[in-house]
Design a protein around this motif. Structure first.
Motif, short mmCIF file in Angstrom:
data_model
loop_
_atom_site.label_atom_id
_atom_site.label_comp_id
_atom_site.label_asym_id
_atom_site.label_seq_id
_atom_site.Cartn_x
_atom_site.Cartn_y
_atom_site.Cartn_z
N UNK A 50 -1.11 11.26 -3.08
CA UNK A 50 -1.06 9.81 -3.28
C UNK A 50 0.21 9.49 -4.06
N UNK A 51 0.54 8.20 -4.14
CA UNK A 51 1.72 7.79 -4.89
C UNK A 51 2.24 6.46 -4.38
N UNK A 97 3.47 7.96 2.16
CA UNK A 97 2.57 7.65 3.28
C UNK A 97 1.33 6.91 2.78
N UNK A 98 0.93 7.17 1.56
CA UNK A 98 -0.26 6.52 1.00
C UNK A 98 -0.06 5.01 0.91
N UNK A 99 1.10 4.57 0.39
CA UNK A 99 1.38 3.14 0.27
C UNK A 99 1.51 2.49 1.65
N UNK A 100 2.06 3.22 2.59
CA UNK A 100 2.19 2.67 3.95
C UNK A 100 0.82 2.38 4.56
N UNK A 126 -9.71 8.23 -1.86
CA UNK A 126 -8.71 7.57 -2.71
C UNK A 126 -8.12 6.33 -2.02
N UNK A 127 -7.92 6.41 -0.69
CA UNK A 127 -7.39 5.27 0.05
C UNK A 127 -8.40 4.11 0.07
N UNK A 128 -9.67 4.44 0.27
CA UNK A 128 -10.69 3.39 0.30
C UNK A 128 -10.86 2.72 -1.06
N UNK A 144 -3.25 15.46 -5.76
CA UNK A 144 -1.82 15.49 -6.07
C UNK A 144 -1.25 14.07 -6.01
N UNK A 145 -0.41 13.80 -6.99
CA UNK A 145 0.22 12.48 -7.08
C UNK A 145 1.73 12.66 -7.21
#
Length: 342
Positions: free
Chosen positions: A62-63, A74-77, A106-108, A136-137
């Motif tokens: 994540x990040x 990719x997480x923010x996208x 984490x995304x939800x 991991x962040x």
């Protein structure tokens, strides 16, 4: 350019969140960086809610944004894509309850924190405090950092910015508790501590009940101990002599009335009288001795006997040495005499 604008628009059926377009919850600078990145153009183009699950399962960290060029992760996208297509609430809840893929969870949680109400955030995110898995962040320097799921959820509920995204404000928990809209939260650690305290209290009660039941037995055993017998016998030895013994003393000390007018007793009678007085005095002393003195005398006797045994053993050793030396001398003399004869 017109094609890109059409691809980046929010869907027509989307509802406004916090009074604005859902994509506007992410800052304009970060949005523009996301629209220009390769992952958005290749992986997020024409993405639906059904295909979004596969992309979320492929996440490995994540990040927010990182590096000097401010590259989005990719997480923010995917978070921005969810704000664009606005999936149903049931899909988001399934993301949060997914126990197998931690980055899907984490995304939800991130999406629900952006669009959900205060009650929804507390009701769905607080149970994740019991999830201690590592995630991991990626920080702003592009370096991976270790984080736990419960820490990430706590940041979503308490901090204003997470993963470089400004979070909408939610009502404080204690205010919702005062309004009776939310029940007080009970931590799993508090339940474990209460169980431990109850067990300790039960053990203390058991310890207190055990010595009470054994107390009469101990009292009975003490009364039968040899020390108590000696103590009970000690006052008998310190009693005053019997009346018959007193009469004997008086008779030995004072002369009879018949011999009062006669001459003084002979020297032999005086000696006998002295011996009888000494014996009676020693007997009275032996009777008046306390058990401690008797123990002291017995210790002295044992020491004397040990010393005597040591002396006798030393004498025997010296005598044996002398005998051996005498035998050697005689043997040497015989040898010399034999040599002379030869």
């Amino acid at each position: 350019a017109a094609y890109q604008i059409m691809a980046n628009r929010t869907v027509k059926d989307a509802q406004s969140v916090k009074g604005t377009n859902p994509q506007h919850l992410v800052e304009k600078i970060i949005r523009s960086r996301v629209y220009d990145c390769k992952y958005w153009k290749e992986e997020c183009f024409a993405l639906t809610a059904e295909l979004l699950v596969d992309k979320a399962m492929g996440l490995d960290h994540i990040g927010g944004v990182y590096g000097g060029n401010v590259k989005p992760t990719d997480f923010v996208c995917l978070v921005l894509k969810m704000l664009q297509i606005q999936p149903s609430k049931d899909i988001i809840i399934e993301f949060i309850k997914n126990p197998d893929y931690k980055y899907v969870r984490a995304l939800g949680t991130m999406y629900l924190r952006l669009i959900g109400t205060s009650l929804e955030c507390y009701n769905y995110l607080e149970p994740l405090y019991n999830d201690y898995r590592r995630i991991k962040m990626k920080n702003k320097l592009g370096v991976m950092e270790l984080l736990h799921m419960d820490e990430y959820v706590d940041q979503l509920l308490t901090q204003e910015r997470v993963c470089d995204v400004i979070l909408p404000r939610i009502q404080k928990r204690h205010i919702l508790e005062q309004l009776e809209q939310l029940e007080p939260r009970v931590s799993a650690l508090e339940e474990d501590l209460s169980d431990v305290e109850s067990e300790e209290e039960e053990e203390e009660e058991d310890k207190k009940s055990r010595p009470r039941s054994r107390s009469p037995e101990r009292g009975g055993r003490r009364s039968l101990s040899p020390r108590s017998k000696r103590r009970s016998r000690s006052p008998r030895g310190s009693q005053s002599p019997s009346p018959s013994h007193r009469r004997r003393r008086k008779s030995s000390r004072s002369p009879t009335p018949d011999h009062h007018h006669h001459r003084s007793p002979s020297p032999t009678s005086k000696r006998q009288h002295r011996h009888s007085r000494k014996r009676s005095h020693s007997r009275s002393r032996s009777h008046s001795y306390s058990p401690h003195r008797s123990h002291h005398h017995s210790d002295k006797r044992e020491r004397d006997s040990d010393r005597r045994e040591r002396d006798t053993s030393d004498k025997r050793d010296t005598s044996d040495k002398r005998d051996t030396s005498d035998k050697r001398d005689t043997s040497d003399k015989r040898d010399t005499s034999d040599k002379r004869d030869t």
